[in-house]
Scaffold this motif. Structure first.
Motif, PDB file in Angstrom:
ATOM      1  N   GLU A  10      48.058 -27.845  13.004  1.00 10.48           N
ATOM      2  CA  GLU A  10      47.651 -26.452  12.859  1.00 10.48           C
ATOM      3  C   GLU A  10      46.839 -26.304  11.581  1.00 10.48           C
ATOM      4  O   GLU A  10      47.020 -27.073  10.631  1.00 10.48           O
ATOM      5  CB  GLU A  10      48.872 -25.515  12.781  1.00 10.48           C
ATOM      6  CG  GLU A  10      49.736 -25.512  14.029  1.00 10.48           C
ATOM      7  CD  GLU A  10      50.972 -24.637  13.871  1.00 10.48           C
ATOM      8  OE1 GLU A  10      51.058 -23.909  12.846  1.00 10.48           O
ATOM      9  OE2 GLU A  10      51.852 -24.690  14.745  1.00 10.48           O
ATOM     10  N   ALA A  11      45.967 -25.310  11.563  1.00  8.14           N
ATOM     11  CA  ALA A  11      45.175 -25.028  10.366  1.00  8.14           C
ATOM     12  C   ALA A  11      44.893 -23.535  10.306  1.00  8.14           C
ATOM     13  O   ALA A  11      44.614 -22.912  11.334  1.00  8.14           O
ATOM     14  CB  ALA A  11      43.869 -25.818  10.378  1.00  8.14           C
ATOM     15  N   GLU A  12      44.967 -22.976   9.101  1.00  7.07           N
ATOM     16  CA  GLU A  12      44.634 -21.573   8.924  1.00  7.07           C
ATOM     17  C   GLU A  12      44.154 -21.346   7.498  1.00  7.07           C
ATOM     18  O   GLU A  12      44.518 -22.076   6.581  1.00  7.07           O
ATOM     19  CB  GLU A  12      45.837 -20.680   9.221  1.00  7.07           C
ATOM     20  CG  GLU A  12      47.039 -20.920   8.312  1.00  7.07           C
ATOM     21  CD  GLU A  12      48.202 -20.024   8.670  1.00  7.07           C
ATOM     22  OE1 GLU A  12      48.308 -18.949   8.038  1.00  7.07           O
ATOM     23  OE2 GLU A  12      48.990 -20.411   9.555  1.00  7.07           O
ATOM     24  N   LYS A  13      43.331 -20.321   7.330  1.00  7.22           N
ATOM     25  CA  LYS A  13      42.827 -20.006   5.999  1.00  7.22           C
ATOM     26  C   LYS A  13      43.928 -19.376   5.160  1.00  7.22           C
ATOM     27  O   LYS A  13      44.782 -18.658   5.679  1.00  7.22           O
ATOM     28  CB  LYS A  13      41.633 -19.063   6.094  1.00  7.22           C
ATOM     29  CG  LYS A  13      40.355 -19.758   6.559  1.00  7.22           C
ATOM     30  CD  LYS A  13      39.147 -18.847   6.403  1.00  7.22           C
ATOM     31  CE  LYS A  13      37.858 -19.606   6.723  1.00  7.22           C
ATOM     32  NZ  LYS A  13      36.658 -18.749   6.545  1.00  7.22           N
ATOM     33  N   VAL A  14      43.907 -19.661   3.874  1.00  7.30           N
ATOM     34  CA  VAL A  14      44.848 -19.048   2.940  1.00  7.30           C
ATOM     35  C   VAL A  14      44.279 -17.702   2.519  1.00  7.30           C
ATOM     36  O   VAL A  14      43.136 -17.620   2.034  1.00  7.30           O
ATOM     37  CB  VAL A  14      45.078 -19.950   1.704  1.00  7.30           C
ATOM     38  CG1 VAL A  14      45.937 -19.236   0.681  1.00  7.30           C
ATOM     39  CG2 VAL A  14      45.720 -21.262   2.126  1.00  7.30           C
ATOM     40  N   GLU A  15      45.054 -16.659   2.738  1.00  5.25           N
ATOM     41  CA  GLU A  15      44.584 -15.311   2.449  1.00  5.25           C
ATOM     42  C   GLU A  15      44.207 -15.167   0.977  1.00  5.25           C
ATOM     43  O   GLU A  15      44.957 -15.552   0.087  1.00  5.25           O
ATOM     44  CB  GLU A  15      45.681 -14.302   2.806  1.00  5.25           C
ATOM     45  CG  GLU A  15      45.222 -12.855   2.718  1.00  5.25           C
ATOM     46  CD  GLU A  15      46.286 -11.887   3.201  1.00  5.25           C
ATOM     47  OE1 GLU A  15      46.099 -10.670   3.005  1.00  5.25           O
ATOM     48  OE2 GLU A  15      47.295 -12.356   3.775  1.00  5.25           O
ATOM     49  N   GLY A  16      43.013 -14.642   0.742  1.00  4.92           N
ATOM     50  CA  GLY A  16      42.553 -14.396  -0.616  1.00  4.92           C
ATOM     51  C   GLY A  16      41.970 -15.604  -1.316  1.00  4.92           C
ATOM     52  O   GLY A  16      41.647 -15.531  -2.502  1.00  4.92           O
ATOM     53  N   ALA A  17      41.822 -16.729  -0.581  1.00  3.74           N
ATOM     54  CA  ALA A  17      41.271 -17.949  -1.193  1.00  3.74           C
ATOM     55  C   ALA A  17      40.157 -18.486  -0.303  1.00  3.74           C
ATOM     56  O   ALA A  17      40.409 -18.958   0.811  1.00  3.74           O
ATOM     57  CB  ALA A  17      42.368 -18.994  -1.380  1.00  3.74           C
ATOM     58  N   ASP A  18      38.918 -18.420  -0.761  1.00  3.94           N
ATOM     59  CA  ASP A  18      37.767 -18.823   0.051  1.00  3.94           C
ATOM     60  C   ASP A  18      37.752 -20.318   0.340  1.00  3.94           C
ATOM     61  O   ASP A  18      37.233 -20.755   1.369  1.00  3.94           O
ATOM     62  CB  ASP A  18      36.463 -18.440  -0.662  1.00  3.94           C
ATOM     63  CG  ASP A  18      36.298 -16.936  -0.766  1.00  3.94           C
ATOM     64  OD1 ASP A  18      36.935 -16.232   0.046  1.00  3.94           O
ATOM     65  OD2 ASP A  18      35.558 -16.481  -1.652  1.00  3.94           O
TER      66      ASP A  18
END
Length: 666
Positions: free
Chosen positions: A579-587
Motif C-alpha cells: 500500500e502507498a499513500e501521501k502523508v498529509e501536509g508533506a509534499d
C-alpha cells in the motif's frame, strides 16, 4: 429425522518449510464454526489438507536433492502435528498426492475434455511460478504478476485449455442472484468489476515443462494444471466419481469455503465454472477473509515478536492463542499480530475479566459457605438485569457465528463477563457477609455468579476448547453434561444447589509485560544469531579471500573505506509495496506498507515528487531493514528504501530478476 448437515472447508495449504501463527488463522476459524455447529446438533464435515503438486514444489525438491514426495511428506507431518496441538477437529485431511484424489482428478479432466469444455491448443503467455498462474500481457502490472508482484516467465508450450469464457455470463448471473455467494461484499464487488465484467479468457489447464503433477491419462506429455487439481479436492474428499460417493450425496454442496483473500478469484470464478461444466451444484458461500499481518516479522529486535505457534502455545496456552486470533481482528479485514498485543489481550480479557471472575466466585463460595452452594436464596436488586443480560447472550452469539463474525461474537460474550463482574461490585458480597440475616441474599448472589459462569463457559466452547473444562472443574459441574450442552445456555437455573466447588489454579495468570517482552527480545536475538551463522560463514570466506596482507593495507578509517564487517552490519532486504499513500501536509513524503517475507513494515519515504502512490503499489524495492525506527511527521518509519538521485531526478534501486520478498541483498 436425520441431522442437518454442515460442510466447511479451509483451502488446502501449500507445504511451507516454516509455519507461523498466520497459517493457523483460517484453520482456527473453521474449527470454531465446526465446534459450534456440532454443539447445535449438526452433522459436520470439516475438511482441510495440503496442495502438493506444481513447479515450485518440484524446484524446491531439486534444490534439496530429494524427490518431490519426500520433500512434502516431512512438511505435511509437521502440519498435521500442529493441527493436533491446536486441537483442530477436522473430520478429514486430504493430500493432493493421495491416490484416490489423483484418480478422480483424471476422471474430471477426461470428462471435461470429452464434452468439449477442455480443448488442445498452444499457449504463449506469462506464467508466475509462485502463484501457479497464467497471465496475458494486458493483465500484468508493470510487467509483473498482478497477484503477487513477482517476475513472470514468458512461456510457450502446447497446452489444454478450459473454456472459462463460456461460463462468464452464468457466473455473473449466479453472483448477482445470490448475494451471499461471495462474502464479504467487498470481495464480491472485486470479482464482478475487476474480472468477470471485463471478460474472461479461456484458461490453460495443463503443463508440459515439468512432471510433478497429476498426469493427463490420454496425453502423457501433460500434467494437470495445479488449480484444477487443487480445487477438485473439495469434492474428491467426499468420494465424488468414486465407488462410494455417500459423503458427496450427504454433504455437497459445501456450506462455506473459507479462503484467504489472495485466492478468492480461483474459488469464485474457476471453481464454480468447473462445477457448472460438470453439472454439479455450486457451494453456498465462499468467504474471503483478510490477512493476519505480522508486525515486526517472525523475530524482531524492536518488537520482540515470536510467531512460531508451538512456542506461543507453550508460553501462553492454546486458548489464549485461539482467543487472540479470533478476537483481535474482525473476520474479513486485515489485522496485525504482535506479541505485545497478544499479552495485553491475555492480561485484560482473560486474566482480569474471565480468570478473575472465576477465582473470585469460587473463593467467595468457599469462604462464605464452606465451598458448597446453598439451596435457598433471596432475590434482590440487580438480579433481573443480570439475568436478562446473560440470557440474551446466546441468541446474539448464534446470530453472529452463523455469519462468521467471530470477533463480534466474542465481544458480546465479554460484554456479559463485564456485566457479571459489575454485579459483584453492585451487590458487595463482602458487606452482606457481615450479617447472618443476609445469608439467603448472599446465597442468591453466589448462585447468580456461578450460574452466569456456567452459561458463559458453554458459550466459549467453540472458541476455547480447554478453558470450559477448567471452569467446570472449579464450579464442581465437570461431567454433568445435561447442564453443559449448547441449549442449556438459554435456560437460567440449571446450576445445582448443594454443589461443592473446588478452588483451583488461576486459569489465566497475569503476565509482567515488560519482563515478557524483554524475554521475547532475547529469544529474537538468539534466533536471529542462529539464522545468521551461514551468512557469517560466507562473509568470513569472502573476507579471507579479499583481505590484503596487513603490511600492504591502509587503515580503513584513514582511507574512507569500510571493511566487510562494516558492510555485514547493514541488513538489505527485498520488499514488496502493498500500500502507498501521501502523508498529509508533506509534499515529499509517502507512507508505504511493505511486505518483507512474512514481515510487514511501515516506511515513510521522501519520494512523493517522483512516484505516485498508485505507481508504487506492487513494486519491489530494496529496504535497509535494520535501521532504528524513527518518527517522521508523527508516523513511525521502520527502515529506509534505497534510491539514486541527481540534481533533477530520483530513481528507486531495483532488482532485475524474480526473487521473493524478504530475500537478503548481499
Amino acid at each position: 429425522m436425520s441431522k442437518k448437515t454442515f460442510y466447511i472447508t479451509t483451502p488446502i495449504y501449500y507445504p511451507s518449510d516454516k509455519l507461523h501463527i498466520g497459517h493457523s488463522y483460517t484453520t482456527v476459524a473453521a474449527d470454531t464454526t465446526s465446534r459450534y455447529k456440532r454443539l447445535r446438533g449438526y452433522d459436520v464435515m470439516f475438511l482441510t489438507g495440503t496442495d502438493e503438486h506444481g513447479q515450485k514444489i518440484q524446484r524446491k525438491a531439486e534444490e534439496k536433492g530429494v524427490t518431490p514426495k519426500e520433500y512434502v511428506d516431512e512438511i505435511v507431518n509437521g502440519i498435521k502435528d500442529l493441527w493436533k496441538l491446536m486441537k483442530i477437529t477436522n473430520d478429514k485431511f486430504i493430500r493432493t498426492t493421495d491416490k484416490y484424489h489423483e484418480e478422480v482428478v483424471q476422471k474430471i479432466f477426461k470428462k471435461l475434455y470429452d464434452q468439449g469444455d477442455i480443448y488442445k491448443s498452444e499457449y504463449e503467455g506469462w506464467y508466475c511460478t509462485p502463484c501457479e498462474s497464467f497471465w496475458t500481457k494486458t493483465q500484468l502490472i508493470d510487467g509483473k504478476c498482478p497477484d503477487c508482484g513477482r517476475e513472470v516467465e514468458l512461456t510457450k508450450e502446447e497446452s489444454y485449455f478450459f473454456k472459462l469464457s463460456k461460463y462468464q455470463d452464468r457466473l455473473i448471473k449466479h453472483i448477482e442472484e445470490n448475494p451471499d455467494f461471495i462474502q464479504p461484499i467487498s470481495r464480491r464487488n472485486e470479482m464482478l468489476n475487476n474480472f468477470l465484467r471485463p471478460g474472461l479468457e479461456d484458461l490453460a489447464v495443463s503443463r508440459t515443462t515439468f512432471t510433478w503433477g497429476v498426469p493427463v491419462t490420454f496425453d502423457d506429455k501433460h500434467v494437470v494444471y495445479v488449480w484444477i487439481d487443487a480445487l477438485s479436492n473439495y469434492i474428491t474428499a467426499l468420494g465424488y466419481m468414486s465407488e462410494n460417493d455417500d459423503n458427496y450425496k450427504n454433504y455437497w454442496p459445501a456450506d462455506v469455503h473459507l479462503v484467504g483473500k489472495e485466492i478468492v478469484r480461483f474459488h469464485t470464478i474457476i471453481w464454480p465454472a468447473m462445477l457448472m461444466a460438470l453439472g454439479e451444484p455450486l457451494p453456498k458461500q465462499i468467504y474471503g477473509h483478510g490477512w493476519l499481518l505480522l508486525e515486526g516479522g517472525k523475530m524482531s529486535k524492536s518488537k520482540g515478536n515470536v510467531v512460531d505457534p508451538v512456542i506461543l502455545i507453550e508460553k501462553y496456552g492454546l486458548d489464549a492463542i485461539r482467543y487472540f486470533l479470533l478476537r483481535e481482528v474482525p473476520f474479513g479485514s486485515d489485522g496485525v499480530f504482535s506479541n505485545e498485543a497478544l499479552i495485553n489481550r491475555i492480561n485484560s480479557d482473560l486474566a482480569n475479566d474471565l480468570g478473575n471472575l472465576v477465582s473470585r466466585t469460587v473463593a467467595m463460595i468457599d469462604k462464605y459457605f464452606g465451598g458448597v452452594m446453598p439451596s435457598e436464596y433471596q432475590d434482590g436488586d440487580f438480579d433481573e438485569d443480570l439475568k436478562g443480560t446473560v440470557m440474551g447472550t446466546s441468541e446474539k452469539v448464534e446470530e453472529l457465528l452463523d455469519k462468521l463474525q467471530y470477533n463480534t461474537a466474542l465481544t458480546e460474550i465479554w460484554k456479559t463477563i463485564s456485566r457479571v463482574n459489575k454485579y459483584i461490585d453492585e451487590t458487595m458480597p463482602w458487606v452482606l457477609a457481615k450479617d447472618e440475616a443476609n445469608n439467603k441474599r448472599l446465597a442468591a448472589v453466589m448462585y447468580n455468579l456461578a450460574e452466569s459462569l456456567r452459561i458463559i463457559s458453554v458459550l466459549i466452547q467453540p472458541f476455547m476448547p480447554e478453558t470450559p473444562e477448567k471452569i467446570w472443574n472449579q464450579l464442581g459441574i465437570a461431567g454433568n453434561t445435561g447442564i453443559l450442552d449448547w441449549d442449556s445456555s438459554k435456560v437460567w437455573g440449571k446450576y445445582p444447589g448443594g454443589t461443592k466447588v473446588n478452588k483451583g489454579d488461576v486459569i489465566f495468570p497475569r503476565i509482567d509485560i515488560k519482563k515478557e517482552l524483554e524475554e521475547l527480545e532475547k529469544m529474537a536475538d538468539k534466533n536471529a544469531a542462529s539464522k545468521s551463522e551461514d551468512v557469517k560463514a560466507d562473509t568470513k570466506k569472502t573476507e579471507d579471500k579479499n583481505t590484503a596482507k596487513p603490511e600492504d593495507k591502509k587503515d580503513a578509517g584513514d582511507s574512507g573505506y569500510i571493511t566487510i564487517d562494516d558492510f555485514a552490519k547493514v541488513d538489505l532486504r527485498v520488499a514488496k509495496v502493498l500500500e502507498a499513500e501521501k502523508v498529509e501536509g508533506a509534499d515529499k513524503l509517502l507512507k508505504l506498507k511493505l511486505e518483507m517475507g512474512d514481515e510487514i513494515r511501515q516506511v515513510v519515504s521522501g519520494i512523493a515528487k517522483h512516484y505516485s502512490p498508485d505507481e508504487m503499489v506492487g513494486k519491489y524495492v530494496i529496504l535497509v531493514a535494520n535501521l532504528k525506527p524513527v518518527k517522521l511527521r508523527g508516523i513511525e518509519s521502520q527502515g529506509m528504501i534505497l534510491a539514486a538521485s541527481d540534481d533533477k531526478s530520483l530513481v528507486l534501486a531495483a532488482i532485475d530478476k524474480e526473487i521473493g520478498s524478504g530475500s537478503k541483498v548481499r
